[in-house]
Every structure is written in structure tokens, then in C-alpha cells.
Enzyme design. Structure first.
Site, PDB file in Angstrom:
ATOM      1  N   ASN A 169      20.435  25.360  22.389  1.00  0.00           N
ATOM      2  CA  ASN A 169      21.538  24.667  21.692  1.00  0.00           C
ATOM      3  C   ASN A 169      22.903  25.315  21.931  1.00  0.00           C
ATOM      4  O   ASN A 169      23.922  24.637  21.911  1.00  0.00           O
ATOM      5  CB  ASN A 169      21.232  24.492  20.194  1.00  0.00           C
ATOM      6  CG  ASN A 169      21.021  25.788  19.473  1.00  0.00           C
ATOM      7  OD1 ASN A 169      20.829  26.828  20.095  1.00  0.00           O
ATOM      8  ND2 ASN A 169      21.050  25.741  18.162  1.00  0.00           N
ATOM      9  N   GLU A 267      17.239  35.971  15.352  1.00  0.00           N
ATOM     10  CA  GLU A 267      18.069  34.944  14.708  1.00  0.00           C
ATOM     11  C   GLU A 267      17.247  33.670  14.744  1.00  0.00           C
ATOM     12  O   GLU A 267      17.084  33.058  15.792  1.00  0.00           O
ATOM     13  CB  GLU A 267      19.391  34.759  15.474  1.00  0.00           C
ATOM     14  CG  GLU A 267      20.227  36.021  15.610  1.00  0.00           C
ATOM     15  CD  GLU A 267      20.781  36.541  14.296  1.00  0.00           C
ATOM     16  OE1 GLU A 267      20.574  35.893  13.250  1.00  0.00           O
ATOM     17  OE2 GLU A 267      21.404  37.605  14.300  1.00  0.00           O
ATOM     18  N   CYS A 301      21.744  25.881  14.147  1.00  0.00           N
ATOM     19  CA  CYS A 301      21.036  26.582  13.071  1.00  0.00           C
ATOM     20  C   CYS A 301      21.899  26.682  11.815  1.00  0.00           C
ATOM     21  O   CYS A 301      21.385  26.901  10.726  1.00  0.00           O
ATOM     22  CB  CYS A 301      20.601  27.964  13.531  1.00  0.00           C
ATOM     23  SG  CYS A 301      21.956  28.903  14.203  1.00  0.00           S
TER      24      CYS A 301
HETATM   25  P1  NAP Z   1      12.230  27.941  20.547  1.00  0.00           P
HETATM   26  O1  NAP Z   1      11.275  26.917  20.955  1.00  0.00           O
HETATM   27  O2  NAP Z   1      11.781  28.979  19.608  1.00  0.00           O
HETATM   28  O3  NAP Z   1      12.786  28.595  21.910  1.00  0.00           O
HETATM   29  C1  NAP Z   1      13.679  29.693  21.933  1.00  0.00           C
HETATM   30  C2  NAP Z   1      13.387  30.549  23.141  1.00  0.00           C
HETATM   31  O4  NAP Z   1      12.060  31.035  23.064  1.00  0.00           O
HETATM   32  C3  NAP Z   1      13.517  29.823  24.472  1.00  0.00           C
HETATM   33  O5  NAP Z   1      14.005  30.702  25.448  1.00  0.00           O
HETATM   34  C4  NAP Z   1      12.077  29.450  24.761  1.00  0.00           C
HETATM   35  O6  NAP Z   1      11.859  29.252  26.136  1.00  0.00           O
HETATM   36  C5  NAP Z   1      11.361  30.690  24.248  1.00  0.00           C
HETATM   37  N1  NAP Z   1       9.960  30.456  23.955  1.00  0.00           N
HETATM   38  C6  NAP Z   1       9.340  29.291  23.632  1.00  0.00           C
HETATM   39  N2  NAP Z   1       8.017  29.479  23.504  1.00  0.00           N
HETATM   40  C7  NAP Z   1       7.782  30.780  23.761  1.00  0.00           C
HETATM   41  C8  NAP Z   1       6.595  31.570  23.794  1.00  0.00           C
HETATM   42  N3  NAP Z   1       5.394  31.075  23.558  1.00  0.00           N
HETATM   43  N4  NAP Z   1       6.726  32.881  24.109  1.00  0.00           N
HETATM   44  C9  NAP Z   1       7.913  33.396  24.359  1.00  0.00           C
HETATM   45  N5  NAP Z   1       9.080  32.703  24.342  1.00  0.00           N
HETATM   46  C10 NAP Z   1       9.010  31.407  24.033  1.00  0.00           C
HETATM   47  O7  NAP Z   1      13.525  27.381  19.857  1.00  0.00           O
HETATM   48  P2  NAP Z   1      14.489  26.287  20.408  1.00  0.00           P
HETATM   49  O8  NAP Z   1      13.819  24.992  20.224  1.00  0.00           O
HETATM   50  O9  NAP Z   1      14.928  26.658  21.769  1.00  0.00           O
HETATM   51  O10 NAP Z   1      15.762  26.432  19.428  1.00  0.00           O
HETATM   52  C11 NAP Z   1      15.821  25.819  18.203  1.00  0.00           C
HETATM   53  C12 NAP Z   1      15.602  26.807  17.075  1.00  0.00           C
HETATM   54  O11 NAP Z   1      16.431  27.955  17.244  1.00  0.00           O
HETATM   55  C13 NAP Z   1      15.984  26.241  15.727  1.00  0.00           C
HETATM   56  O12 NAP Z   1      14.995  26.556  14.776  1.00  0.00           O
HETATM   57  C14 NAP Z   1      17.284  26.940  15.379  1.00  0.00           C
HETATM   58  O13 NAP Z   1      17.580  27.045  14.024  1.00  0.00           O
HETATM   59  C15 NAP Z   1      17.108  28.253  16.032  1.00  0.00           C
HETATM   60  N6  NAP Z   1      18.416  28.818  16.319  1.00  0.00           N
HETATM   61  C16 NAP Z   1      18.804  29.878  15.574  1.00  0.00           C
HETATM   62  C17 NAP Z   1      20.051  30.441  15.789  1.00  0.00           C
HETATM   63  C18 NAP Z   1      20.467  31.629  14.990  1.00  0.00           C
HETATM   64  O14 NAP Z   1      21.363  32.335  15.428  1.00  0.00           O
HETATM   65  N7  NAP Z   1      19.865  31.909  13.843  1.00  0.00           N
HETATM   66  C19 NAP Z   1      20.900  29.933  16.779  1.00  0.00           C
HETATM   67  C20 NAP Z   1      20.467  28.844  17.531  1.00  0.00           C
HETATM   68  C21 NAP Z   1      19.195  28.304  17.287  1.00  0.00           C
HETATM   69  P3  NAP Z   1      11.566  27.789  26.745  1.00  0.00           P
HETATM   70  O15 NAP Z   1      12.678  26.890  26.279  1.00  0.00           O
HETATM   71  O16 NAP Z   1      11.599  28.060  28.186  1.00  0.00           O
HETATM   72  O17 NAP Z   1      10.236  27.338  26.223  1.00  0.00           O
END
Ligand code: NAP
Length: 494
Positions: A169, A267, A301
């Protein structure tokens, strides 16, 4: 060059600097296809058309990259801090110079409206600027001795190789917020960008190379997250892991990091309450509610997910908010609409599921509520009123352009409802009563509280959540803590 032809085909005008579009991973100072079979196809979420392909690195490739980062660590960490600052400053300048190209690339792979993408590049650059200066402030303190004939010193030292795992995002800012802090501290990095949006990170790596980071210091590893990040969490050479993403994957990486006791920055998800009391500036609060909900098309987020409005202004608030929502434009990011596409079909399905669930439980649909005419990945900005507390949208993050409203009558009740979440990242409060502001500032169980405004983040302030929203902080000098260890030295003077 095929990559440019693809960009033109998908209506993105040619980049001013074509070398920013890289279809390789960046390891040990070189662009590489790795040794894996095939690649990961990246698509434009607005049109579904292919933008390009990045390599699928293997676990072995990842281990080699970690070894290169480890080999580069002593040279980088022992360099005078002024030299690290100078290279970070070079990187900062190059990122700003390339802002238009970086923003266009981001629109292409992430879908966000062009002006938001440009804003993200400024935001991303601000972390590099901030941490460039922090590099020279990693302090060395002396302590007045409590022991006879002793001289004491406490120093901060970089931990070693840091693994950075970023979401789709904010594909530029989440990388720089982590990388600049780690590099300024003297760590070397291995980063895994989300496979939905790897090109922003690869463009930043190209600029990092030009800025003068030595080989092995800055590495971007594409490929299956389970494989590449799995190798990072497993490796004893990786001393710190900084992750931004879902709580579910955060938990998994926490577990995977336990055997090697990594320093962790997490985060994770948000589920922000937006509370407006009858004594607030109603017009201003509506403006801010729109911005708190719809930035990044709701895929933020920090997005307000639950609107609690005091009953005397409830109907007026919802009506004014809905009027603004009906006027919103929905379209492809380069046309700079209010709302762009969601990242993929799963995100669209989640909006529909939350809307259907709320309506089945008795909520009222004020506007929106279906897939938009712009295409299958676009969802209409939606307003739901009278949403009951047990609706899914009031229990979990929606991550899209659906706003859910409920009235409240009592201060203690709304505080309890707002705190009824494990993801305490940010809360928004609107009231003109100073005593209430003080009570809520203490009582809200969130890492960040925005009072009568929405835009609160930035490089100098700590970003992060409480409870299961995460661990440690990013931004500010606290953002370097997990990349450093404190060392205490006591010298005998006898
Ligand atoms: P996500 O599915 O958790 O993915 C985040 C990262 O983790 C990506 O690089 C993803 O790679 C990797 N990942 C996915 N599955 C994995 C696994 N089994 N093992 C290791 N790494 C893995 O989250 P998202 O859908 O990208 O982002 C949305 C979420 O992020 C929301 O819940 C949002 O609130 C949170 N967010 C939080 C913040 C904050 O600062 N608190 C900021 C932005 C977003 P791939 O994409 O290559 O699978």
C-alpha cells in the site's frame, strides 16, 4: 526495450529515466535474475494488464544475498558516520529528482491516484533526509561512575544485517522508513518488497546504487515471500527484522524469528475509531473524516474504520459526509481521481462481504455498496449508517473505501467501544472540550491519537501501535533503536 513498450501499452507515458524500471533483483551491487524457475508477473490493478516480471529468487539465492550483506557490514558500520550521512543525502536528492518517474511507476503497480503517489515520494524522501542527519547523532554517552576508580561509557552499535519486509500500500515510503534508519545506524539490509508492487523498491535500489552505497549494503530480493523471507527469518546472520503488513503474517514472522532472537519492529494492522462529539467543528470534522477514510482508496493502516458520532449531530454528520462521498470520482490513477482501484480481487471481495454482512445485521446503506463501473477492481466509495457493534466491519479492518457509522450517547461507552480492538494503531478524536481531550489522550489504547486533525505522521515522530498492532516504533530517533544494541564499557582506572 520490452519493459518500456509494456509501459506505453498500459497508457503510462515513457519514463524520463528508463533505467528506473528494473525487472531484476538487486544483490551485492548487481542486478540478477537469480537461479529460480520462472518469474512473478506484476499487473496493473486498474486494467489487469501485465506491467512486467520480477525474478523468483530461491532460498539459496536469498542466503547468498544475506551472506553478501553480512560481508559488507563491517566496512559499512565502521565508516565514519559523516560518510554514511553523505551517501544517504545523495540518495535523498536522487529520489526527489526522480519524483515524477517514481510516482508514475507507483501508480502503475499500486493504482493510487497520481497526486497521492507524488505525495508518497515526498514522504518517502523525508525519511532518508531525517535519518541522514540521525546517522551522526547515534550518541556515545559517558556516565558518572558509581564505582571507585572506574570510567564508564555507553555506546550504541549497529546490530548487523537487517531484513526489511514491506507491503504494497505504500511501496516507497515503507521501504525508506525502514532502510534509511537501518543504513544510518550502520546496518546493511536485505529487503523483500510485496510481490504486488516490487518495482518501486527496485527503482529505489537503482537510485541507491547511484547514490554510492557500496556493494552488499543495499539488497532487494524479489520472489515468493514464504521462500525469501523464510530464508531471512531462518538465518542467524540476520539480527533484526522490520515488518509492515498484516497481523497474521506478523505473528508468523515473530514465531519464525524466535529461534535466532531477532530484534523486531512490527507495524501491523489498524482498525481506527473516529470519534466526533457534538461540540466539535462539524464541517472541519467531516473534511477530516473524508481524508481519514479515503486516502489510498481506504487501503491505509491509518484509515478510519469505525465512525462513532454523538447522537445530536449524527444525522447531520452522516448526511454531510455522504454528500461529499457522492461527489467523489473513481478511476484509473493517472487521471488523478479521488478513488483508484483496489489492489486485487480479494480486496474487492472483502468490501462486498463487509457491506453485505452489515446490511444483513440491520445497517442502512446511504450510498455506494457495489463494484464501480470503472472495472472489476474498483469499488464505489460507500457509506453505511446505524451499523451494529457486532458487524464484521466494526470488528476487523476493511482496508477499502467503505465507511461505517454508528451513533453514541455516552463518553464512557464510546471510549469502551473504541478500545474494543487488539489493533491499537491510531484513533481520531473530534471535540472542543480540553478536559475531554486530556481524558481521551490518556484513555485511548492506541499508539497514536489524532485530535481535531488527520495528517499526523512524519519522519520526526514515532509511528506504531500498542497491543497486537505491533512492536517498537518507526520514524523519529526511536526508529533506530531496534537496529542498534547498547554496549556498556567500564574501564578500571586503578
Ligand atoms: P501481508 O500480506 O502481511 O504482506 C506484507 C509483506 O509480507 C509482503 O512483503 C508480503 O509479500 C509478505 N508476506 C506475505 N506472506 C508471507 C509469508 N508467508 N512469509 C513471509 N512474508 C510474507 O500484508 P499486505 O496485504 O501486504 O498489507 C496490508 C496489511 O498491512 C494491512 O493489515 C495493513 O494495516 C498493514 N499495514 C500496516 C502499516 C503500519 O505501519 N502499521 C502500514 C501499511 C500496511 P508478498 O506480497 O510477496 O506475498
Amino acid at each position: 526495450m520490452p519493459s518500456l513498450a509494456i509501459l506505453q501499452k498500459t497508457n503510462l507515458s515513457e519514463l524520463d529515466d528508463p533505467r528506473l524500471f528494473r525487472e531484476f533483483a538487486y544483490v551485492d551491487g548487481a542486478w540478477t535474475a537469480g537461479s529460480g524457475e520462472g518469474g512473478i508477473v506484476v499487473v496493473d490493478p486498474a486494467s489487469g494488464s501485465r506491467i512486467g516480471t520480477v525474478p523468483k529468487l530461491t532460498a539459496d539465492d536469498a542466503e547468498k544475498a544475506i551472506a553478501a550483506a553480512h560481508a559488507a557490514f563491517s566496512g559499512w558500520s565502521l565508516r565514519p558516520a559523516e560518510e554514511r550521512r553523505a551517501i544517504l543525502r545523495n540518495w535523498h536528492g536522487l529520489v526527489l529528482q526522480a519524483k515524477d518517474d517514481l510516482a508514475r511507476l507507483m501508480v502503475q503497480e499500486q493504482g493510487k491516484p497520481l497526486s497521492e503517489a507524488r505525495g508518497e515520494i515526498d514522504y518517502a524522501a523525508s525519511f532518508i533526509d531525517f535519518y541522514a542527519d540521525e546517522a551522526v547523532r547515534l550518541n556515545v554517552e559517558t556516565v558518572t561512575s558509581h564505582l571507585p576508580d572506574a570510567d564508564m561509557q555507553v555506546m550504541r552499535q549497529p546490530v548487523g544485517v537487517a531484513a526489511l519486509v514491506t507491503p504494497w500500500n505504500f511501496p516507497a515510503a515503507m521501504l525508506t522508513r525502514k532502510a534509511a534508519a537501518a543504513l544510518a545506524a550502520g546496518c546493511t539490509i536485505v529487503a523483500h518488497p510485496s510481490s504486488e508492487t516490487p518495482f518501486s523498491a527496485l527503482a529505489l535500489a537503482e537510485l541507491a546504487e547511484r547514490a554510492g552505497f557500496p556493494s552488499g549494503v543495499f539488497n532487494v530480493l524479489t520472489g515468493s515471500a514464504a521462500t525469501v523471507v523464510g530464508a531471512m527469518t531462518k538465518s542467524p546472520l540476520v539480527r533484526a527484522l522490520s515488518f509492515t503488513g498484516s497481523t497474521e503474517i506478523g505473528r508468523l514472522l515473530y514465531e519464525q524469528s524466535a529461534p535466532t532472537i531477532k530484534r523486531l519492529i512490527m507495524e501491523l494492522g489498524g482498525h481506527a475509531p473516529f470519534i466526533a462529539f457534538a461540540d466539535c467543528d462539524l464541517d472541519g470534522a467531516v473534511d477530516r473524516a473524508i481524508s481519514a477514510k479515503f486516502a489510498t482508496s481506504g487501503q491505509d493502516c491509518l484509515a478510519a474504520n469505525r465512525f462513532y458520532i454523538e447522537r445530536p449531530i449524527y444525522e447531520r454528520f452522516v448526511a454531510a459526509f455522504a454528500e461529499r462521498v457522492r461527489a467523489m470520482t473513481v478511476g484509473e490513477g493517472m487521471t488523478d481521481p479521488d478513488i483508484g482501484p483496489l489492489i486485487n480481487g480479494r480486496a474487492v471481495a472483502k468490501q462486498q462481504q463487509h457491506v453485505t454482512d452489515a446490511l444483513e445485521r440491520g445497517a442502512r446503506l446511504v450510498t455506494g455498496g457495489k463494484i464501480a463501473s470503472a472495472g472489476p477492481n474498483f469499488y464505489e466509495p460507500t457509506v453505511l449508517a446505524d451499523v451494529p457493534a457486532d458487524a464484521a466491519i466494526f470488528r476487523e479492518e476493511t482496508f477499502g473505501p467503505v465507511a461505517a457509522f454508528a451513533p453514541f450517547d455516552d463518553e464512557a461507552e464510546v471510549l469502551r467501544q473504541a478500545n474494543h480492538t487488539e489493533t491499537g494503531l491510531v484513533a481520531y478524536l473530534h471535540t472542543s472540550d480540553p478536559a475531554r481531550i486530556a481524558r481521551f489522550s490518556r484513555g485511548l489504547e492506541f499508539g497514536m491519537v489524532a485530535v481535531n486533525r488527520t495528517k499526523i505522521t512524519g519522519a520526526p515522530v514515532p509511528f506504531g501501535g500498542v497491543k497486537q498492532a505491533g512492536l517498537a516504533r518507526e520514524g523519529s530517533r526511536h526508529g533506530m533503536e531496534a537496529y542498534t544494541d547498547l554496549k556498556y564499557i567500564c574501564r578500571d582506572l586503578g
